[in-house]
Design a protein around this motif. Structure first.
Motif, PDB file in Angstrom:
ATOM      1  N   VAL A  33       0.863  -1.176   0.000  1.00  0.00           N
ATOM      2  CA  VAL A  33       0.000   0.000   0.000  1.00  0.00           C
ATOM      3  C   VAL A  33       0.905   1.234   0.000  1.00  0.00           C
ATOM      4  N   THR A  34       0.487   2.259  -0.707  1.00  0.00           N
ATOM      5  CA  THR A  34       1.300   3.478  -0.766  1.00  0.00           C
ATOM      6  C   THR A  34       1.154   4.265   0.543  1.00  0.00           C
ATOM      7  N   PHE A  35       2.140   5.128   0.786  1.00  0.00           N
ATOM      8  CA  PHE A  35       2.079   5.992   1.971  1.00  0.00           C
ATOM      9  C   PHE A  35       0.770   6.764   1.986  1.00  0.00           C
ATOM     10  N   GLY A  36       0.384   7.285   0.811  1.00  0.00           N
ATOM     11  CA  GLY A  36      -0.817   8.101   0.706  1.00  0.00           C
ATOM     12  C   GLY A  36      -2.106   7.381   1.053  1.00  0.00           C
ATOM     13  N   THR A  58       6.862  10.799  15.059  1.00  0.00           N
ATOM     14  CA  THR A  58       6.563  12.061  14.386  1.00  0.00           C
ATOM     15  C   THR A  58       6.122  11.851  12.944  1.00  0.00           C
ATOM     16  N   SER A  59       6.374  10.641  12.413  1.00  0.00           N
ATOM     17  CA  SER A  59       5.987  10.365  11.031  1.00  0.00           C
ATOM     18  C   SER A  59       5.819   8.862  10.824  1.00  0.00           C
ATOM     19  N   LEU A  60       5.112   8.533   9.758  1.00  0.00           N
ATOM     20  CA  LEU A  60       4.961   7.126   9.394  1.00  0.00           C
ATOM     21  C   LEU A  60       6.329   6.540   9.054  1.00  0.00           C
ATOM     22  N   GLN A  61       7.164   7.333   8.413  1.00  0.00           N
ATOM     23  CA  GLN A  61       8.503   6.875   8.051  1.00  0.00           C
ATOM     24  C   GLN A  61       9.304   6.464   9.294  1.00  0.00           C
ATOM     25  N   LEU A  70      10.457  -6.056   9.688  1.00  0.00           N
ATOM     26  CA  LEU A  70       9.156  -6.645   9.369  1.00  0.00           C
ATOM     27  C   LEU A  70       8.481  -6.039   8.146  1.00  0.00           C
ATOM     28  N   VAL A  71       8.859  -4.821   7.802  1.00  0.00           N
ATOM     29  CA  VAL A  71       8.256  -4.157   6.645  1.00  0.00           C
ATOM     30  C   VAL A  71       9.349  -3.592   5.754  1.00  0.00           C
ATOM     31  N   GLU A  72       9.014  -3.378   4.493  1.00  0.00           N
ATOM     32  CA  GLU A  72       9.947  -2.737   3.580  1.00  0.00           C
ATOM     33  C   GLU A  72       9.242  -1.598   2.870  1.00  0.00           C
ATOM     34  N   VAL A  73      10.006  -0.573   2.574  1.00  0.00           N
ATOM     35  CA  VAL A  73       9.490   0.566   1.825  1.00  0.00           C
ATOM     36  C   VAL A  73      10.159   0.526   0.458  1.00  0.00           C
ATOM     37  N   VAL A  74       9.346   0.414  -0.571  1.00  0.00           N
ATOM     38  CA  VAL A  74       9.839   0.313  -1.947  1.00  0.00           C
ATOM     39  C   VAL A  74       9.627   1.656  -2.634  1.00  0.00           C
ATOM     40  N   ASP A  80       5.314   8.796  -3.716  1.00  0.00           N
ATOM     41  CA  ASP A  80       4.398   8.011  -2.883  1.00  0.00           C
ATOM     42  C   ASP A  80       4.906   6.570  -2.779  1.00  0.00           C
ATOM     43  N   PRO A  81       5.905   6.331  -1.892  1.00  0.00           N
ATOM     44  CA  PRO A  81       6.499   4.991  -1.766  1.00  0.00           C
ATOM     45  C   PRO A  81       5.479   3.926  -1.361  1.00  0.00           C
ATOM     46  N   LEU A  82       5.825   2.701  -1.635  1.00  0.00           N
ATOM     47  CA  LEU A  82       4.990   1.540  -1.330  1.00  0.00           C
ATOM     48  C   LEU A  82       5.489   0.872  -0.048  1.00  0.00           C
ATOM     49  N   ILE A  83       4.567   0.525   0.836  1.00  0.00           N
ATOM     50  CA  ILE A  83       4.892  -0.166   2.088  1.00  0.00           C
ATOM     51  C   ILE A  83       4.425  -1.602   1.945  1.00  0.00           C
ATOM     52  N   ARG A  84       5.312  -2.558   2.250  1.00  0.00           N
ATOM     53  CA  ARG A  84       4.958  -3.979   2.175  1.00  0.00           C
ATOM     54  C   ARG A  84       5.455  -4.716   3.408  1.00  0.00           C
ATOM     55  N   TYR A  85       4.705  -5.738   3.776  1.00  0.00           N
ATOM     56  CA  TYR A  85       5.117  -6.666   4.822  1.00  0.00           C
ATOM     57  C   TYR A  85       6.252  -7.519   4.271  1.00  0.00           C
ATOM     58  N   ARG A  86       7.292  -7.736   5.069  1.00  0.00           N
ATOM     59  CA  ARG A  86       8.373  -8.647   4.678  1.00  0.00           C
ATOM     60  C   ARG A  86       7.943 -10.050   5.085  1.00  0.00           C
ATOM     61  N   PHE A  87       7.786 -10.906   4.111  1.00  0.00           N
ATOM     62  CA  PHE A  87       7.383 -12.267   4.437  1.00  0.00           C
ATOM     63  C   PHE A  87       8.526 -12.991   5.130  1.00  0.00           C
TER      64      PHE A  87
END
Length: 106
Positions: A33-36, A58-61, A70-74, A80-87
């Motif tokens: 899912v994107t940050f937005g 102070t931020s989602l980042q 546990l998560v990666e930001v692509v 608008d970067p993409l946030i994903r769960y690291r399997f």
């Protein structure tokens, strides 16, 4: 021995619950899912707005940086970067010892 104040333990508990809720929201979007759009996905999943400041962020980042195992930001360099769960196959395994030391597991 260092003793934690009750508020500190409570804060740590809330931090763990928040991170668990972030993961649950991300698992609803396997492709990411994107940050937005993350705030809307979180609200739809849990029924309330995410208030990062209540948890000391102070931020989602900054929250995601705390969860980088546990998560990666692509596409961090995009608007608008993409946030994903690291399997699990992408998790780094760390062995914890009673003395508090760590060792990476190959």
């Amino acid at each position: 021995m260092l003793h934690q104040k009750p508020n500190q333990r409570l804060g740590e508990h809330h931090g763990l619950v928040l991170k668990e809720e972030i993961l649950v929201a991300l698992l609803q979007q396997p492709s990411g899912v994107t940050f937005g759009k993350f705030s809307g996905v979180f609200h739809k999943t849990h029924g309330y707005q995410l208030k990062l400041s209540r948890h000391g962020y102070t931020s989602l980042q900054s929250l995601l940086e705390d969860m980088k195992d546990l998560v990666e930001v692509v596409g961090k360099e995009t608007q608008d970067p993409l946030i994903r769960y690291r399997f699990p196959s992408h998790h780094q395994l760390v062995e914890m010892f009673p003395d508090g030391s760590e060792s990476e597991i190959s």
